[in-house]
Every structure is written in C-alpha cells, then in structure tokens.
Design a protein around this motif. Structure first.
Motif, PDB file in Angstrom:
ATOM      1  N   LYS A  56       3.313  75.790  28.478  1.00  0.00           N
ATOM      2  CA  LYS A  56       3.257  74.850  27.356  1.00  0.00           C
ATOM      3  C   LYS A  56       4.633  74.717  26.693  1.00  0.00           C
ATOM      4  O   LYS A  56       5.071  73.628  26.349  1.00  0.00           O
ATOM      5  CB  LYS A  56       2.221  75.313  26.343  1.00  0.00           C
ATOM      6  N   LYS A  57       5.328  75.837  26.540  1.00  0.00           N
ATOM      7  CA  LYS A  57       6.656  75.813  25.937  1.00  0.00           C
ATOM      8  C   LYS A  57       7.644  75.057  26.834  1.00  0.00           C
ATOM      9  O   LYS A  57       8.495  74.318  26.354  1.00  0.00           O
ATOM     10  CB  LYS A  57       7.134  77.244  25.720  1.00  0.00           C
ATOM     11  N   MET A  58       7.520  75.246  28.154  1.00  0.00           N
ATOM     12  CA  MET A  58       8.411  74.563  29.091  1.00  0.00           C
ATOM     13  C   MET A  58       8.206  73.052  28.995  1.00  0.00           C
ATOM     14  O   MET A  58       9.162  72.298  29.006  1.00  0.00           O
ATOM     15  CB  MET A  58       8.148  75.047  30.524  1.00  0.00           C
ATOM     16  N   TRP A  59       6.943  72.618  28.897  1.00  0.00           N
ATOM     17  CA  TRP A  59       6.660  71.186  28.772  1.00  0.00           C
ATOM     18  C   TRP A  59       7.321  70.619  27.526  1.00  0.00           C
ATOM     19  O   TRP A  59       7.940  69.554  27.568  1.00  0.00           O
ATOM     20  CB  TRP A  59       5.149  70.955  28.713  1.00  0.00           C
ATOM     21  N   MET A  60       7.199  71.311  26.412  1.00  0.00           N
ATOM     22  CA  MET A  60       7.767  70.805  25.157  1.00  0.00           C
ATOM     23  C   MET A  60       9.294  70.730  25.240  1.00  0.00           C
ATOM     24  O   MET A  60       9.886  69.739  24.817  1.00  0.00           O
ATOM     25  CB  MET A  60       7.343  71.707  23.983  1.00  0.00           C
ATOM     26  N   LEU A  61       9.932  71.750  25.776  1.00  0.00           N
ATOM     27  CA  LEU A  61      11.392  71.747  25.872  1.00  0.00           C
ATOM     28  C   LEU A  61      11.890  70.698  26.859  1.00  0.00           C
ATOM     29  O   LEU A  61      12.902  70.035  26.615  1.00  0.00           O
ATOM     30  CB  LEU A  61      11.899  73.133  26.259  1.00  0.00           C
ATOM     31  N   GLN A  62      11.187  70.518  27.984  1.00  0.00           N
ATOM     32  CA  GLN A  62      11.612  69.503  28.943  1.00  0.00           C
ATOM     33  C   GLN A  62      11.406  68.102  28.384  1.00  0.00           C
ATOM     34  O   GLN A  62      12.236  67.218  28.611  1.00  0.00           O
ATOM     35  CB  GLN A  62      10.878  69.673  30.271  1.00  0.00           C
ATOM     36  N   LEU A  63      10.318  67.879  27.659  1.00  0.00           N
ATOM     37  CA  LEU A  63      10.131  66.575  27.009  1.00  0.00           C
ATOM     38  C   LEU A  63      11.232  66.318  25.981  1.00  0.00           C
ATOM     39  O   LEU A  63      11.764  65.211  25.902  1.00  0.00           O
ATOM     40  CB  LEU A  63       8.755  66.508  26.346  1.00  0.00           C
ATOM     41  N   ALA A  64      11.572  67.337  25.211  1.00  0.00           N
ATOM     42  CA  ALA A  64      12.652  67.192  24.233  1.00  0.00           C
ATOM     43  C   ALA A  64      13.973  66.889  24.934  1.00  0.00           C
ATOM     44  O   ALA A  64      14.740  66.035  24.487  1.00  0.00           O
ATOM     45  CB  ALA A  64      12.771  68.464  23.397  1.00  0.00           C
ATOM     46  N   PHE A  65      14.235  67.566  26.045  1.00  0.00           N
ATOM     47  CA  PHE A  65      15.446  67.318  26.816  1.00  0.00           C
ATOM     48  C   PHE A  65      15.496  65.875  27.302  1.00  0.00           C
ATOM     49  O   PHE A  65      16.521  65.199  27.174  1.00  0.00           O
ATOM     50  CB  PHE A  65      15.511  68.286  28.004  1.00  0.00           C
ATOM     51  N   LEU A  66      14.384  65.372  27.839  1.00  0.00           N
ATOM     52  CA  LEU A  66      14.353  63.993  28.335  1.00  0.00           C
ATOM     53  C   LEU A  66      14.537  62.982  27.207  1.00  0.00           C
ATOM     54  O   LEU A  66      15.222  61.969  27.382  1.00  0.00           O
ATOM     55  CB  LEU A  66      13.049  63.728  29.082  1.00  0.00           C
ATOM     56  N   VAL A  67      13.972  63.248  26.043  1.00  0.00           N
ATOM     57  CA  VAL A  67      14.136  62.342  24.900  1.00  0.00           C
ATOM     58  C   VAL A  67      15.604  62.314  24.467  1.00  0.00           C
ATOM     59  O   VAL A  67      16.164  61.241  24.219  1.00  0.00           O
ATOM     60  CB  VAL A  67      13.210  62.755  23.731  1.00  0.00           C
ATOM     61  N   VAL A  68      16.228  63.480  24.395  1.00  0.00           N
ATOM     62  CA  VAL A  68      17.646  63.543  24.009  1.00  0.00           C
ATOM     63  C   VAL A  68      18.510  62.791  25.016  1.00  0.00           C
ATOM     64  O   VAL A  68      19.413  62.031  24.641  1.00  0.00           O
ATOM     65  CB  VAL A  68      18.102  65.009  23.858  1.00  0.00           C
ATOM     66  N   VAL A  69      18.242  62.980  26.310  1.00  0.00           N
ATOM     67  CA  VAL A  69      19.012  62.282  27.342  1.00  0.00           C
ATOM     68  C   VAL A  69      18.828  60.767  27.218  1.00  0.00           C
ATOM     69  O   VAL A  69      19.791  60.015  27.334  1.00  0.00           O
ATOM     70  CB  VAL A  69      18.613  62.779  28.748  1.00  0.00           C
ATOM     71  N   CYS A  70      17.608  60.317  26.964  1.00  0.00           N
ATOM     72  CA  CYS A  70      17.363  58.876  26.806  1.00  0.00           C
ATOM     73  C   CYS A  70      18.101  58.315  25.601  1.00  0.00           C
ATOM     74  O   CYS A  70      18.708  57.247  25.688  1.00  0.00           O
ATOM     75  CB  CYS A  70      15.862  58.611  26.673  1.00  0.00           C
ATOM     76  N   VAL A  71      18.070  59.024  24.489  1.00  0.00           N
ATOM     77  CA  VAL A  71      18.747  58.556  23.283  1.00  0.00           C
ATOM     78  C   VAL A  71      20.259  58.504  23.503  1.00  0.00           C
ATOM     79  O   VAL A  71      20.921  57.521  23.153  1.00  0.00           O
ATOM     80  CB  VAL A  71      18.383  59.444  22.073  1.00  0.00           C
ATOM     81  N   VAL A  72      20.813  59.554  24.105  1.00  0.00           N
ATOM     82  CA  VAL A  72      22.251  59.569  24.367  1.00  0.00           C
ATOM     83  C   VAL A  72      22.634  58.461  25.344  1.00  0.00           C
ATOM     84  O   VAL A  72      23.655  57.787  25.169  1.00  0.00           O
ATOM     85  CB  VAL A  72      22.687  60.953  24.896  1.00  0.00           C
ATOM     86  N   SER A  73      21.797  58.239  26.349  1.00  0.00           N
ATOM     87  CA  SER A  73      22.072  57.155  27.312  1.00  0.00           C
ATOM     88  C   SER A  73      22.091  55.795  26.618  1.00  0.00           C
ATOM     89  O   SER A  73      22.952  54.951  26.909  1.00  0.00           O
ATOM     90  CB  SER A  73      21.031  57.148  28.427  1.00  0.00           C
TER      91      SER A  73
END
Length: 81
Positions: A56-73
C-alpha cells in the motif's frame, strides 16, 4: 509480478509509442528517448520494490512520483514551448 503505478505507466507508454510513428517529424518520442524512459521507469520500479516492503505504501509513493513527474513535464513543456 505485482501491478504498480509505474508498471501501468510503462504499459501506457509502450501503447502510446506503438500507436505513434517514431519516424514522423511530429512524434513525441524518438527511439532513444523511449528506451531511456523505459529503463528509467524499470530502475525506479525496482528501487521502490527493494526499499518499500508494504504494498500500500509503495502504491502511494509511486503515484506521488508519477504526479510529480507529470507536473514537472507540463511545467517544462509550457516554459520551453
């Protein structure tokens, strides 16, 4: 193999790349950029799996990572477009 957000993003990236002609001048990805991005996603996914044991923690951190990458992109695209 467990599904994670980075696996899902990788699958979407592969589908997008297959649907887009990489030889086209307006293509978003070149072959080199696609391979580099896939290697980066695989390495990051492996790091998350090794460092984080709770699913569950891995899912939350990976989703956060993908959101940050999308925003930066988006910021980079708007800034340099």
């Amino acid at each position: 193999m467990r599904f994670t957000p980075i696996n899902i993003a990788s699958a979407c990236l592969v589908a997008w790349f297959v649907m887009e002609n990489p030889n086209d001048e307006k293509a978003l990805f070149t072959w080199g950029a696609f391979v580099a991005l896939m290697v980066l996603l695989v390495v990051i996914d492996i790091l998350f799996r090794v460092l984080i044991k709770e699913n569950k923690k891995m899912w939350m951190l990976q989703l956060a990572f993908l959101v940050v990458v999308c925003v930066v992109s988006l910021i980079v695209k708007v800034t340099f477009a």
